[in-house]
Write a protein that holds these residues in place. Structure first.
Motif, PDB file in Angstrom:
ATOM      1  N   SER A  83       0.696  -1.339  -0.037  1.00 36.82           N
ATOM      2  CA  SER A  83      -0.101  -0.018   0.016  1.00 36.82           C
ATOM      3  C   SER A  83       0.806   1.274   0.131  1.00 36.82           C
ATOM      4  CB  SER A  83      -0.838  -0.205   1.121  1.00 36.82           C
ATOM      5  OG  SER A  83      -1.863  -1.158   1.054  1.00 36.82           O
ATOM      6  N   ASN A  84       1.651   1.499  -0.830  1.00 36.41           N
ATOM      7  CA  ASN A  84       2.508   2.511  -1.284  1.00 36.41           C
ATOM      8  C   ASN A  84       2.505   2.849  -2.650  1.00 36.41           C
ATOM      9  OD1 ASN A  84       4.256   3.994   1.088  1.00 36.41           O
ATOM     10  ND2 ASN A  84       4.359   1.660   1.301  1.00 36.41           N
ATOM     11  N   ASN A  85       3.284   3.636  -3.452  1.00 39.01           N
ATOM     12  CA  ASN A  85       3.324   3.930  -4.794  1.00 39.01           C
ATOM     13  C   ASN A  85       4.754   3.283  -5.344  1.00 39.01           C
ATOM     14  OD1 ASN A  85       0.649   5.291  -5.064  1.00 39.01           O
ATOM     15  ND2 ASN A  85       1.666   6.782  -3.928  1.00 39.01           N
ATOM     16  N   LEU A  86       5.168   2.382  -4.811  1.00 38.14           N
ATOM     17  CA  LEU A  86       6.550   1.597  -5.424  1.00 38.14           C
ATOM     18  C   LEU A  86       6.117   1.314  -6.682  1.00 38.14           C
ATOM     19  CD1 LEU A  86       7.621   0.420  -2.007  1.00 38.14           C
ATOM     20  CD2 LEU A  86       8.470   2.429  -2.883  1.00 38.14           C
ATOM     21  N   SER A  87       7.342   1.153  -7.639  1.00 38.41           N
ATOM     22  CA  SER A  87       7.316   0.375  -9.042  1.00 38.41           C
ATOM     23  C   SER A  87       8.580  -0.125  -9.276  1.00 38.41           C
ATOM     24  CB  SER A  87       6.986   1.877  -9.673  1.00 38.41           C
ATOM     25  OG  SER A  87       8.079   2.680  -9.691  1.00 38.41           O
ATOM     26  N   GLY A  88       8.474  -0.387 -10.431  1.00 40.22           N
ATOM     27  CA  GLY A  88       9.823  -0.919 -11.180  1.00 40.22           C
ATOM     28  C   GLY A  88       9.805  -2.745 -10.805  1.00 40.22           C
ATOM     29  N   SER A  89      10.904  -3.351 -10.727  1.00 38.35           N
ATOM     30  CA  SER A  89      11.057  -4.671 -10.519  1.00 38.35           C
ATOM     31  C   SER A  89      11.341  -5.147  -8.973  1.00 38.35           C
ATOM     32  CB  SER A  89      12.154  -5.287 -11.254  1.00 38.35           C
ATOM     33  OG  SER A  89      13.538  -5.184 -10.790  1.00 38.35           O
ATOM     34  N   ILE A  90      11.281  -6.449  -8.664  1.00 38.74           N
ATOM     35  CA  ILE A  90      11.525  -6.685  -7.061  1.00 38.74           C
ATOM     36  C   ILE A  90      12.755  -7.541  -7.364  1.00 38.74           C
ATOM     37  CG2 ILE A  90       9.092  -6.103  -6.397  1.00 38.74           C
ATOM     38  CD1 ILE A  90       8.886  -9.395  -6.589  1.00 38.74           C
ATOM     39  N   ASP A  91      13.501  -7.559  -8.178  1.00 36.24           N
ATOM     40  CA  ASP A  91      14.740  -8.207  -8.052  1.00 36.24           C
ATOM     41  C   ASP A  91      15.746  -8.193  -6.996  1.00 36.24           C
ATOM     42  OD1 ASP A  91      13.867  -8.779 -10.595  1.00 36.24           O
ATOM     43  OD2 ASP A  91      15.819  -8.016 -11.861  1.00 36.24           O
ATOM     44  N   VAL A  92      15.704  -7.025  -6.288  1.00 35.09           N
ATOM     45  CA  VAL A  92      16.684  -6.669  -5.137  1.00 35.09           C
ATOM     46  C   VAL A  92      16.233  -7.968  -3.949  1.00 35.09           C
ATOM     47  CG1 VAL A  92      15.230  -4.903  -4.335  1.00 35.09           C
ATOM     48  CG2 VAL A  92      17.531  -5.147  -3.827  1.00 35.09           C
ATOM     49  N   VAL A  93      15.013  -7.957  -3.832  1.00 33.03           N
ATOM     50  CA  VAL A  93      14.486  -8.824  -2.765  1.00 33.03           C
ATOM     51  C   VAL A  93      14.918 -10.271  -2.800  1.00 33.03           C
ATOM     52  CG1 VAL A  93      12.391  -7.266  -2.416  1.00 33.03           C
ATOM     53  CG2 VAL A  93      12.179  -9.436  -3.573  1.00 33.03           C
ATOM     54  N   THR A  94      15.317 -10.681  -3.956  1.00 38.75           N
ATOM     55  CA  THR A  94      15.765 -12.119  -4.163  1.00 38.75           C
ATOM     56  C   THR A  94      17.036 -12.187  -3.541  1.00 38.75           C
ATOM     57  OG1 THR A  94      17.081 -11.690  -6.288  1.00 38.75           O
ATOM     58  CG2 THR A  94      14.611 -12.145  -6.343  1.00 38.75           C
ATOM     59  N   TYR A  95      17.917 -11.246  -2.820  1.00 44.36           N
ATOM     60  CA  TYR A  95      19.054 -11.456  -2.138  1.00 44.36           C
ATOM     61  C   TYR A  95      18.854 -11.382  -0.669  1.00 44.36           C
ATOM     62  CZ  TYR A  95      21.537  -9.835  -6.541  1.00 44.36           C
ATOM     63  OH  TYR A  95      21.930  -9.889  -7.730  1.00 44.36           O
ATOM     64  N   LEU A  96      17.512 -11.344  -0.289  1.00 46.70           N
ATOM     65  CA  LEU A  96      17.437 -11.236   1.126  1.00 46.70           C
ATOM     66  C   LEU A  96      17.069 -12.688   1.611  1.00 46.70           C
ATOM     67  CD1 LEU A  96      15.146  -7.881   1.097  1.00 46.70           C
ATOM     68  CD2 LEU A  96      17.799  -8.165   1.297  1.00 46.70           C
ATOM     69  N   THR A  97      17.969 -13.570   1.799  1.00 49.03           N
ATOM     70  CA  THR A  97      17.788 -14.915   1.969  1.00 49.03           C
ATOM     71  C   THR A  97      17.218 -15.210   3.230  1.00 49.03           C
ATOM     72  OG1 THR A  97      20.125 -15.028   2.550  1.00 49.03           O
ATOM     73  CG2 THR A  97      19.332 -15.487   0.209  1.00 49.03           C
ATOM     74  N   SER A  98      17.301 -14.478   4.233  1.00 45.20           N
ATOM     75  CA  SER A  98      16.580 -14.556   5.544  1.00 45.20           C
ATOM     76  C   SER A  98      15.201 -14.189   5.577  1.00 45.20           C
ATOM     77  CB  SER A  98      17.503 -13.621   6.683  1.00 45.20           C
ATOM     78  OG  SER A  98      18.855 -14.110   6.889  1.00 45.20           O
ATOM     79  N   LEU A  99      14.505 -13.633   4.712  1.00 43.08           N
ATOM     80  CA  LEU A  99      13.227 -13.277   4.638  1.00 43.08           C
ATOM     81  C   LEU A  99      12.356 -14.440   4.961  1.00 43.08           C
ATOM     82  CD1 LEU A  99      12.570 -10.847   1.629  1.00 43.08           C
ATOM     83  CD2 LEU A  99      12.543 -10.308   4.092  1.00 43.08           C
ATOM     84  N   ARG A 100      11.575 -13.981   6.019  1.00 41.51           N
ATOM     85  CA  ARG A 100      10.137 -15.028   6.206  1.00 41.51           C
ATOM     86  C   ARG A 100       8.816 -14.446   5.982  1.00 41.51           C
ATOM     87  NH1 ARG A 100      11.563 -18.708   9.943  1.00 41.51           N
ATOM     88  NH2 ARG A 100      13.581 -18.496  10.973  1.00 41.51           N
ATOM     89  N   SER A 101       8.713 -12.969   5.707  1.00 35.79           N
ATOM     90  CA  SER A 101       7.501 -12.608   5.122  1.00 35.79           C
ATOM     91  C   SER A 101       8.117 -11.295   4.215  1.00 35.79           C
ATOM     92  CB  SER A 101       6.688 -12.174   6.617  1.00 35.79           C
ATOM     93  OG  SER A 101       5.503 -11.554   5.835  1.00 35.79           O
ATOM     94  N   LEU A 102       7.343 -11.300   3.242  1.00 33.03           N
ATOM     95  CA  LEU A 102       7.446 -10.306   2.154  1.00 33.03           C
ATOM     96  C   LEU A 102       6.099  -9.966   1.529  1.00 33.03           C
ATOM     97  CD1 LEU A 102       9.347  -8.693   0.393  1.00 33.03           C
ATOM     98  CD2 LEU A 102       9.387 -10.622  -1.343  1.00 33.03           C
ATOM     99  N   GLU A 103       5.730  -8.463   2.054  1.00 34.15           N
ATOM    100  CA  GLU A 103       4.470  -8.041   1.578  1.00 34.15           C
ATOM    101  C   GLU A 103       4.541  -6.872   0.835  1.00 34.15           C
ATOM    102  OE1 GLU A 103       1.944  -7.307   5.043  1.00 34.15           O
ATOM    103  OE2 GLU A 103       2.090  -9.432   5.939  1.00 34.15           O
ATOM    104  N   LEU A 104       4.084  -7.016  -0.521  1.00 35.06           N
ATOM    105  CA  LEU A 104       4.413  -5.644  -1.624  1.00 35.06           C
ATOM    106  C   LEU A 104       3.088  -5.632  -2.235  1.00 35.06           C
ATOM    107  CD1 LEU A 104       7.751  -7.010  -2.996  1.00 35.06           C
ATOM    108  CD2 LEU A 104       7.585  -5.337  -1.218  1.00 35.06           C
ATOM    109  N   SER A 105       2.013  -6.141  -1.630  1.00 36.01           N
ATOM    110  CA  SER A 105       0.566  -5.859  -2.374  1.00 36.01           C
ATOM    111  C   SER A 105       0.249  -4.279  -2.354  1.00 36.01           C
ATOM    112  CB  SER A 105      -0.342  -6.501  -1.753  1.00 36.01           C
ATOM    113  OG  SER A 105      -0.330  -7.785  -1.601  1.00 36.01           O
ATOM    114  N   ASN A 106      -0.409  -4.026  -3.452  1.00 31.09           N
ATOM    115  CA  ASN A 106      -1.126  -2.507  -3.519  1.00 31.09           C
ATOM    116  C   ASN A 106      -0.119  -1.563  -3.901  1.00 31.09           C
ATOM    117  OD1 ASN A 106      -3.939  -3.436  -2.944  1.00 31.09           O
ATOM    118  ND2 ASN A 106      -3.066  -3.712  -0.856  1.00 31.09           N
TER     119      ASN A 106
END
Length: 338
Positions: A154-177
């Protein structure tokens, strides 16, 4: 007199020790400066609560509202949800070198996410959902190897999400809306600790990568309201318990594993309605005509390749009838007996 001189020396050393102790029980000057920058850049004067901020005292020692410190008196948490935090996040936040949790949801923060946040390698949770942030996720986030919870919905973020694939400790990723517009990178398979992935209401397109269903700890997956095409990967993930992929352009036969998911909604795609026993128990919408295509959804049953309102499910053959006239074991609707 000698006793007095000794007492004076003891008192002097005691005062020096007290001053040293008092100075050691404070946040570092750079942390204080970073917090002051945050206060001014986000209009702290107008926060709903700003108790003790900028009172001339140390943020840890005097309990600035929303600031939490560890036993070494380093700032480890900033928690200011729903607090009328406006303006932009300051670029000096990387001076908060021990920060673990930055929790600022449901505010009015605008501008971009500072690259400086990507240099705080102690991050555990970053929660900035429901703000007005723009642009992309900073490339510097690649370095957040300890980050486990990233909430940017629920922001106005754009582009790709390639950067998050480096975050190997992630348990929860919420990028909706948001306004992300790209394919889903196959390297999401790097996130083997991920249990929750929410990407609904964006502009993701192309096919859903097979590797997404190989995430061994994935429990919740939401991909609604995007532009995904092709077939749904037929890869069984025994931990997946919640799946929603409504309002996309997926085609083909619905994989068998769908029936083993505790909660799902795959409606408003272009799936072939599967003619299988388990489908009789599932919910479909719409159809309304004899045929082999319908969408699985809540509110209607699917039976032998056609959808029927569940209140009027026929037990026998399908025939024709006149409007407003019942047929055997069914009800008439637009000339078709259900």
């Amino acid at each position: 007199n000698m006793l007095r001189r000794v007492d004076s020396k003891l008192l002097f050393f005691f005062i020096l020790f007290f001053i040293f102790l008092r100075l050691s029980l404070t946040a570092t000057p750079s942390e204080v400066d970073a917090l002051e920058d945050l206060y001014f850049s986000t209009n702290g004067k107008y926060w709903i609560q700003n108790d003790n901020w900028l009172n001339g005292e140390d943020p840890c020692y005097s309990n600035w509202f929303g600031i939490f410190c560890n036993t070494d008196l380093n700032v480890i948490e900033i928690i200011l949800p729903s607090n009328n935090v406006t303006g932009i996040l300051s670029a000096s936040m990387d001076q908060l070198f021990s920060l673990e949790n930055l929790v600022l949801p449901d505010n009015y923060i605008s501008g971009t996410i500072p690259s400086a946040l990507g240099y705080i390698d102690s991050f555990y949770e970053l929660s900035l959902y429901s703000n007005k942030l723009e642009s992309t996720i900073p490339a510097s986030f690649k370095a957040l190897s300890n980050l486990q919870y990233l909430f940017l919905s629920s922001n106005n973020l754009s582009g790709s999400i390639d950067v998050v694939t480096y975050l190997t400790s992630l348990r929860s990723l919420e990028l909706s809306n948001n306004n992300f517009e790209s394919t889903l990178p196959s390297t999401l398979s790097n996130l083997q600790n991920l249990s929750q992935l929410l990407l609904s209401n964006n502009n993701f397109y192309s096919t859903i990568p097979d590797t997404l269903f190989t995430l061994s700890n994935l429990i919740e997956l939401e991909l609604d309201n995007n532009s995904f095409q092709g077939e749904l990967p037929n890869i069984y993930n025994y931990k997946l318990n919640h799946l929603t992929i409504t309002n996309n352009n997926l085609v083909g036969t619905v994989p068998d594993f769908i029936q083993d998911i505790g909660s799902y909604n795959i409606s408003n795609n272009k799936f072939d309605c599967p003619i299988k026993e388990w489908c009789i128990k599932e919910l479909c919408d719409p159809c309304g005509i004899i045929g082999s295509q319908c969408d699985l959804n809540y509110g209607h049953f699917c039976k032998i390749g056609k959808c029927s309102p569940f209140n009027y499910l026929c037990g026998g053959a399908y025939g024709t009838c006149n409007n407003n006239t019942d047929c055997i074991s069914g009800i008439c609707n637009s000339g078709i007996c259900y």
